[in-house]
Structures are given as C-alpha cells and as structure tokens.
Motif scaffolding. Sequence first.
Motif, PDB file in Angstrom:
ATOM      1  N   MET A  47       9.246   5.392   8.194  1.00 42.65           N
ATOM      2  CA  MET A  47      10.020   4.587   7.253  1.00 42.65           C
ATOM      3  C   MET A  47      10.073   3.124   7.702  1.00 42.65           C
ATOM      4  O   MET A  47      10.032   2.206   6.870  1.00 42.65           O
ATOM      5  N   VAL A  48      10.136   2.899   9.013  1.00 42.69           N
ATOM      6  CA  VAL A  48      10.122   1.528   9.523  1.00 42.69           C
ATOM      7  C   VAL A  48       8.776   0.885   9.226  1.00 42.69           C
ATOM      8  O   VAL A  48       8.706  -0.272   8.781  1.00 42.69           O
ATOM      9  N   ASP A  49       7.697   1.621   9.456  1.00 42.95           N
ATOM     10  CA  ASP A  49       6.366   1.100   9.138  1.00 42.95           C
ATOM     11  C   ASP A  49       6.240   0.817   7.638  1.00 42.95           C
ATOM     12  O   ASP A  49       5.653  -0.191   7.227  1.00 42.95           O
ATOM     13  N   TRP A  50       6.790   1.709   6.816  1.00 45.62           N
ATOM     14  CA  TRP A  50       6.726   1.527   5.365  1.00 45.62           C
ATOM     15  C   TRP A  50       7.456   0.260   4.933  1.00 45.62           C
ATOM     16  O   TRP A  50       6.936  -0.517   4.110  1.00 45.62           O
ATOM     17  N   THR A  51       8.647   0.036   5.478  1.00 45.55           N
ATOM     18  CA  THR A  51       9.382  -1.180   5.100  1.00 45.55           C
ATOM     19  C   THR A  51       8.638  -2.425   5.563  1.00 45.55           C
ATOM     20  O   THR A  51       8.664  -3.456   4.880  1.00 45.55           O
ATOM     21  N   SER A  52       7.961  -2.328   6.704  1.00 46.63           N
ATOM     22  CA  SER A  52       7.170  -3.466   7.176  1.00 46.63           C
ATOM     23  C   SER A  52       6.016  -3.753   6.227  1.00 46.63           C
ATOM     24  O   SER A  52       5.739  -4.913   5.881  1.00 46.63           O
ATOM     25  N   MET A  53       5.344  -2.699   5.758  1.00 45.18           N
ATOM     26  CA  MET A  53       4.236  -2.890   4.815  1.00 45.18           C
ATOM     27  C   MET A  53       4.724  -3.435   3.476  1.00 45.18           C
ATOM     28  O   MET A  53       4.093  -4.320   2.877  1.00 45.18           O
ATOM     29  N   LYS A  54       5.849  -2.926   3.012  1.00 48.61           N
ATOM     30  CA  LYS A  54       6.406  -3.418   1.757  1.00 48.61           C
ATOM     31  C   LYS A  54       6.848  -4.876   1.882  1.00 48.61           C
ATOM     32  O   LYS A  54       6.791  -5.637   0.905  1.00 48.61           O
ATOM     33  N   HIS A  55       7.271  -5.248   3.072  1.00 49.40           N
ATOM     34  CA  HIS A  55       7.715  -6.628   3.285  1.00 49.40           C
ATOM     35  C   HIS A  55       6.579  -7.625   3.082  1.00 49.40           C
ATOM     36  O   HIS A  55       6.809  -8.781   2.702  1.00 49.40           O
ATOM     37  N   GLU A  56       5.355  -7.186   3.321  1.00 48.84           N
ATOM     38  CA  GLU A  56       4.200  -8.083   3.183  1.00 48.84           C
ATOM     39  C   GLU A  56       4.085  -8.664   1.775  1.00 48.84           C
ATOM     40  O   GLU A  56       3.566  -9.769   1.590  1.00 48.84           O
ATOM     41  N   TRP A  86      -1.116   0.005  19.148  1.00 42.62           N
ATOM     42  CA  TRP A  86       0.151   0.619  18.755  1.00 42.62           C
ATOM     43  C   TRP A  86       0.941  -0.237  17.780  1.00 42.62           C
ATOM     44  O   TRP A  86       2.172  -0.185  17.756  1.00 42.62           O
ATOM     45  N   ARG A  87       0.267  -1.012  16.951  1.00 43.05           N
ATOM     46  CA  ARG A  87       0.933  -1.790  15.912  1.00 43.05           C
ATOM     47  C   ARG A  87       0.625  -1.187  14.561  1.00 43.05           C
ATOM     48  O   ARG A  87      -0.532  -1.149  14.141  1.00 43.05           O
ATOM     49  N   GLY A  88       1.661  -0.691  13.890  1.00 43.20           N
ATOM     50  CA  GLY A  88       1.467   0.045  12.652  1.00 43.20           C
ATOM     51  C   GLY A  88       1.129  -0.808  11.448  1.00 43.20           C
ATOM     52  O   GLY A  88       0.548  -0.319  10.476  1.00 43.20           O
ATOM     53  N   THR A  89       1.485  -2.096  11.477  1.00 43.52           N
ATOM     54  CA  THR A  89       1.234  -2.973  10.331  1.00 43.52           C
ATOM     55  C   THR A  89       0.793  -4.345  10.826  1.00 43.52           C
ATOM     56  O   THR A  89       0.970  -4.693  11.990  1.00 43.52           O
ATOM     57  N   SER A  90       0.247  -5.130   9.908  1.00 44.93           N
ATOM     58  CA  SER A  90      -0.211  -6.469  10.289  1.00 44.93           C
ATOM     59  C   SER A  90       0.958  -7.359  10.713  1.00 44.93           C
ATOM     60  O   SER A  90       0.826  -8.178  11.623  1.00 44.93           O
ATOM     61  N   GLU A  91       2.107  -7.197  10.052  1.00 48.71           N
ATOM     62  CA  GLU A  91       3.251  -8.037  10.403  1.00 48.71           C
ATOM     63  C   GLU A  91       3.832  -7.653  11.763  1.00 48.71           C
ATOM     64  O   GLU A  91       4.303  -8.508  12.511  1.00 48.71           O
ATOM     65  N   MET A  92       3.800  -6.381  12.099  1.00 51.22           N
ATOM     66  CA  MET A  92       4.264  -5.980  13.430  1.00 51.22           C
ATOM     67  C   MET A  92       3.320  -6.465  14.512  1.00 51.22           C
ATOM     68  O   MET A  92       3.740  -6.810  15.619  1.00 51.22           O
ATOM     69  N   ALA A  93       2.031  -6.501  14.193  1.00 51.66           N
ATOM     70  CA  ALA A  93       1.067  -7.067  15.134  1.00 51.66           C
ATOM     71  C   ALA A  93       1.336  -8.550  15.334  1.00 51.66           C
ATOM     72  O   ALA A  93       1.316  -9.068  16.468  1.00 51.66           O
ATOM     73  N   LEU A  94       1.604  -9.265  14.240  1.00 53.67           N
ATOM     74  CA  LEU A  94       1.941 -10.685  14.316  1.00 53.67           C
ATOM     75  C   LEU A  94       3.197 -10.900  15.150  1.00 53.67           C
ATOM     76  O   LEU A  94       3.262 -11.804  15.985  1.00 53.67           O
ATOM     77  N   GLU A  95       4.185 -10.050  14.932  1.00 52.45           N
ATOM     78  CA  GLU A  95       5.451 -10.129  15.654  1.00 52.45           C
ATOM     79  C   GLU A  95       5.219 -10.036  17.164  1.00 52.45           C
ATOM     80  O   GLU A  95       5.798 -10.802  17.942  1.00 52.45           O
TER      81      GLU A  95
END
Length: 241
Positions: free
Chosen positions: A223-232, A100-109
């Motif tokens: 949109m939250v997932d998108w901002t997380s991906m853009k943050h990378e 249930w982690r939409g992005t690599s950074e959320m998985a890291l978090e």
Amino acid sequence: MTIDGPSHNPGHLTSGGLMRLMTWLSPSFPVGSYSYSHGVEYAVEDGRITSSASLTTWIEGVLEFGAGRIDAVLFCAAWRAVRDGDENALVDIGVEADCWRGTSEMALEATSQGRAFVSTVQKVWGDGMLVRWADKMRADDRLPSYPVAVGIAAAEADVPLRDALTAFLHAMAANLVSSAVRLVPLGQTDGVRTLASLDKAVASAVETAMKTDLVDLGSCAPMVDWTSMKHETQYTRLFRS
C-alpha cells in the motif's frame, strides 16, 4: 569545556559522536528531507491518513514492513562493513540498496538525499571512506543511497550502531509526521503525540534490523508503494514523493 572526539570504541557514544549524529539528522542538515513525504501526501488525498491514530498505524507499517525495515538493515550492513574495513562490501551494499526501491520517487528520495549527505560531509569533515565509496558508486554509474551513506559516516565517526540506527529511524518517522502535520492537517501537539507513540516501533525496528542478515531482507508494504506510484501523477503536490 571540551567535547569528546571519536573514541574508537563503538560501544560507547561520546559527546562528540552524539553532536555529530544530531548534526547529520537535524532538519537543518541540507539533504532536503522536508521535501519528501514517502507517499503520505497521496495517502492523505485518498483518505487513508486522516488522524493521529491512522498516521501512527501508517508509520508503524513503514518501519516494520517497508522502507524503514529495508533501510535499517542496509544501514547495519554498511556500518559493519566500515568497522571491518571492507570497502568492496560497501559497494555491494550500495548496489543492493538500488534494488530495494519500489518506485521511481522512492529511488529519488534515497539517492538525492544520499548525494547531498555525502557532498556536505565531504565539505565539512573532509574525505574518508564515505567519499571513496560514493566515488566508486558513481564510477559504476550509480548514486549513493542515503541510509548506506549515513551508516558509513556513523561507523567512521565511531558512533555505536544501536545509537546511530535509532536516531536515523527516529528522524525518518519524524519527517513523515512533519509531512502529515502539514497535509492532514494535524496540530503541532498531535504531531508530537504521534511521534512519541512511535517510540516502541522505532526500538523494535532497530532490534529487528540488527539481527537481520542482508540475505534475509524483504519487505511487505504494497500500500505504501501504491501511494508512492499514485503520487507520481497526483494533480496537486507539495512534496517530491
């Protein structure tokens, strides 16, 4: 004066359980939560969070539709598995958390904080179901997820589910507010005002999670997932997510 220890009555929050909970979710507990913004940093950069009002709306979305909802349901499932003594279920919940982690950074978090939480709890309070679960996760080449880890620890310490989950989600909201205070920037008073305005959203997320089965779990916060991906690939970054 003595501090009440665990009562083995999960319906009653003792002073000992409250102190344990406050310690785990304190900014001073070394899980590094201050280094994550959960996509807020890019949302500010992109002009989507510009004020206390827009920040409140953003965090309400996270709690109702995004990681707040996901983490809360995982937390509940882990807490109940501990109370049932079902360690095999805990492994399944840990695997579910990975999915249930939409992005690599959320998985890291989730996993970096989970690993740090388990390590500190073990060093201070010793081994238990939490450590055994984390060892099984590592044996399966997985890392412990933060909400699952805190849910396990809370159940082991006889902290009632509603109290533990409310504190956990409040801490999540507070961390996002803290990141926005530095990024927007917002004044300290506006930050506190924002956090106070999220009381109902936190309470609602707790109620929803306690009534939601894992098989019914889902999220809708693109949109939250998108901002997380853009943050990378964001050029200037203060946070790890």
